[in-house]
Design an enzyme around this catalytic site. Structure first.
Site, mmCIF file in Angstrom:
data_model
loop_
_atom_site.group_PDB
_atom_site.id
_atom_site.type_symbol
_atom_site.label_atom_id
_atom_site.label_comp_id
_atom_site.label_asym_id
_atom_site.label_seq_id
_atom_site.Cartn_x
_atom_site.Cartn_y
_atom_site.Cartn_z
ATOM 1 N N CYS A 168 0.964 -1.558 0.091
ATOM 2 C CA CYS A 168 -0.218 0.137 0.414
ATOM 3 C C CYS A 168 0.948 1.179 -0.054
ATOM 4 O O CYS A 168 0.423 2.630 -0.179
ATOM 5 C CB CYS A 168 -1.092 -0.135 0.860
ATOM 6 S SG CYS A 168 -2.361 -2.027 1.088
ATOM 7 N N HIS A 308 -2.737 7.798 6.199
ATOM 8 C CA HIS A 308 -3.491 6.445 5.160
ATOM 9 C C HIS A 308 -4.770 6.066 5.865
ATOM 10 O O HIS A 308 -5.316 5.737 5.120
ATOM 11 C CB HIS A 308 -2.568 5.180 6.195
ATOM 12 C CG HIS A 308 -2.189 4.003 5.112
ATOM 13 N ND1 HIS A 308 -1.965 3.517 4.205
ATOM 14 C CD2 HIS A 308 -2.626 3.188 5.608
ATOM 15 C CE1 HIS A 308 -1.915 2.094 3.759
ATOM 16 N NE2 HIS A 308 -2.227 2.429 5.167
ATOM 17 N N GLU A 319 -1.142 4.582 13.410
ATOM 18 C CA GLU A 319 -0.870 6.180 12.588
ATOM 19 C C GLU A 319 -1.506 7.611 13.854
ATOM 20 O O GLU A 319 -0.764 8.384 13.814
ATOM 21 C CB GLU A 319 -1.765 6.012 11.976
ATOM 22 C CG GLU A 319 -1.596 7.339 10.929
ATOM 23 C CD GLU A 319 -1.526 7.441 9.566
ATOM 24 O OE1 GLU A 319 -1.725 8.378 8.704
ATOM 25 O OE2 GLU A 319 -3.258 6.785 8.744
ATOM 26 N N LYS A 340 -9.676 8.087 2.248
ATOM 27 C CA LYS A 340 -10.393 6.103 1.792
ATOM 28 C C LYS A 340 -11.823 5.773 2.623
ATOM 29 O O LYS A 340 -12.518 5.174 2.645
ATOM 30 C CB LYS A 340 -10.104 5.059 2.878
ATOM 31 C CG LYS A 340 -8.613 5.185 2.002
ATOM 32 C CD LYS A 340 -7.138 4.097 2.539
ATOM 33 C CE LYS A 340 -5.574 4.237 2.366
ATOM 34 N NZ LYS A 340 -4.977 5.520 2.356
ATOM 35 N N HIS A 345 -10.076 1.416 -0.367
ATOM 36 C CA HIS A 345 -8.526 1.121 0.001
ATOM 37 C C HIS A 345 -7.965 0.909 -1.050
ATOM 38 O O HIS A 345 -7.955 -0.235 -1.925
ATOM 39 C CB HIS A 345 -7.704 0.734 0.793
ATOM 40 C CG HIS A 345 -6.083 0.318 1.447
ATOM 41 N ND1 HIS A 345 -5.625 1.409 0.608
ATOM 42 C CD2 HIS A 345 -5.872 -0.169 1.757
ATOM 43 C CE1 HIS A 345 -4.265 0.876 0.850
ATOM 44 N NE2 HIS A 345 -4.562 0.448 2.452
ATOM 45 N N PHE A 404 2.067 -3.853 4.204
ATOM 46 C CA PHE A 404 1.844 -4.698 4.331
ATOM 47 C C PHE A 404 3.480 -5.112 3.826
ATOM 48 O O PHE A 404 4.921 -4.195 3.515
ATOM 49 C CB PHE A 404 1.053 -6.051 3.179
ATOM 50 C CG PHE A 404 0.334 -6.134 4.187
ATOM 51 C CD1 PHE A 404 -0.584 -5.682 5.123
ATOM 52 C CD2 PHE A 404 -0.322 -6.926 3.916
ATOM 53 C CE1 PHE A 404 -1.880 -5.669 6.038
ATOM 54 C CE2 PHE A 404 -2.317 -7.160 4.028
ATOM 55 C CZ PHE A 404 -2.996 -6.830 5.309
#
Length: 418
Positions: A168, A308, A319, A340, A345, A404
């Site tokens: 991502c 994010h 975050e 998002k 996403h 990830f």
């Protein structure tokens, strides 16, 4: 002559493909108005899937960006979207390629997953009909570099060309590496971003098996709810974002419009876990500090962060903790939103699309909202610009992407002031 490494880099074009529009101004207006592009999946039967919703692009037509219908058929959907967004960025930039040195123009268009649909369909053919029936275009269609490769082929871009692949964080890394490349005088212009088309059975099945996706199937418009106490996972989106990054003097020479200036880039690893962020968002915090340092910015200079913010239980907390660690008391004065909730996403494409929204925020002096924020989470206690866009002074922004594998990427950008 500007010393190598001190060249300034600006954004002079934006192209997107998204569930909320494939013109940057259409997407921006929908984001500002709080609309959501998430619906029940229509492209295949999702009855058996735990998550049955996504932000699909309906009626997508990549043909205008391609030299022929045959070339469209030879590209996976992710590459079609990436090339389309690149073409849109080219149009938006106003540049005439025939009048420029294409040895100095590159493309960094990545993908987190690549041609998942091609892999599915060709594997089924292999199992049912044998290797003799597998398409000779299988490998070129599924490899993640092909949006970048094909875009350079179709438009004759002979400068630096690569495809980042960092889950991502993919397209934010593409932007950062493009920024570095231009600063180091290895190119004048780079089309940078990412593309993703993973709303397919394997994508939905795989992420569903991880229990990473929201299962709020009866209410898709409210399923993605970053930082909300009742968030239960992210919602998949598909799409692409490509930005034209250009050396400032070159942009001025051709009379380009300038959205904003990119000034800093952070790139760190959590070195912690396959899918979970490091405790307290430690890796993300180091990444933001790196972007600030390379941009010559103090924490107090930042007005807005595009987070994010995926709507996952642990990710949003980490975050938030990272922002507090970096910004201290100033964290309470920041506007921090995740878009998002509206777009889903987009995995490897998310960062570039969100950087496009940051550019528009700097241009319009409006912070986009975090929609579906209804139930405050005591562990997520910052100003997330809940539910309504906010006119405000925005001189400097950060754009965060975390993937990830522990990949972290942050871009710092400022309002262009000549």
């Amino acid at each position: 002559m500007t010393h190598i490494g001190h060249r300034r880099v600006v954004v002079t074009g934006i192209g997107v493909a998204s569930s909320l529009g494939s013109e940057i101004d259409t997407l921006w207006n929908n984001i500002v108005e709080g609309r959501c592009g998430i619906h029940r999946i229509e492209s295949f039967d999702v009855t058996a899937y735990p998550c049955q919703i996504a932000a699909e692009i309906r009626d997508f037509d990549p043909a205008p960006a391609f030299p022929s219908a045959k070339e469209v058929r030879r590209a996976d959907r992710f590459a079609q979207m990436g090339i389309f967004a690149g073409w849109k960025a080219l149009k938006d930039s106003g540049m005439e390629l025939e009048q420029l040195d294409r040895d100095q123009i590159g493309a960094f268009i990545g993908s987190g997953i690549g041609g998942l649909a091609t892999q599915e369909t060709q594997h089924a053919i292999l199992m049912e009909k044998g290797p003799g029936r597998v398409s000779p275009f299988t490998i070129p269609m599924l490899i993640p570099n092909m949006a970048s490769g094909l875009f350079s082929i179709y438009y004759g871009l002979r400068g630096p060309n690569l495809a980042t692949c960092s889950a991502c964080s993919t397209s934010t890394h593409a932007l950062g590496e493009a920024w570095r490349t231009i600063k180091m005088a290895d190119a004048q212009i780079i089309f940078a971003g990412g593309a993703e088309a993973a709303v397919v059975p394997m994508g939905m099945g795989g992420f569903g098996a991880m229990r990473a996706l929201s299962t709020r199937n009866d209410d898709p418009q409210h399923a993605s709810r970053p930082f909300d106490a009742q968030r239960d996972g992210f919602v998949m989106g598909e799409g692409a974002g490509v930005l034209v990054l250009e050396e400032l003097e070159h942009a001025k020479m051709r009379g380009a419009k300038i959205y904003c200036e990119i000034v800093g880039y952070g790139n760190t690893a959590d070195a912690h876990h396959l899918t979970s962020p490091s405790p307290g968002g430690e890796g993300a915090a180091r990444c933001m500090r790196m972007a600030l340092r390379s941009g010559g910015l103090d924490p107090d200079n930042i007005d807005y962060i595009n987070a994010h913010g995926t709507s996952t239980p642990q990710g949003d907390i980490c975050e938030t903790q990272a922002v507090k660690a970096v910004f201290k008391e100033h964290a309470r004065k920041l506007a921090v939103s995740s878009t998002k909730g509206a777009t889903g996403h987009m995995l490897g494409a998310a960062g570039a699309v969100e950087m496009a929204l940051c550019a528009k925020a700097l241009q319009t002096q409006i912070a986009p909202p975090t929609i579906n924020y209804e139930n405050p989470d005591p562990l997520c206690d910052l100003d997330y610009v809940p539910n309504a866009a906010r006119p405000m002074k925005i001189d400097a922004v950060l754009n965060n992407s975390f993937g990830f594998g522990g990949h972290n990427a942050t871009i710092a950008a400022v309002r262009f002031n000549g």
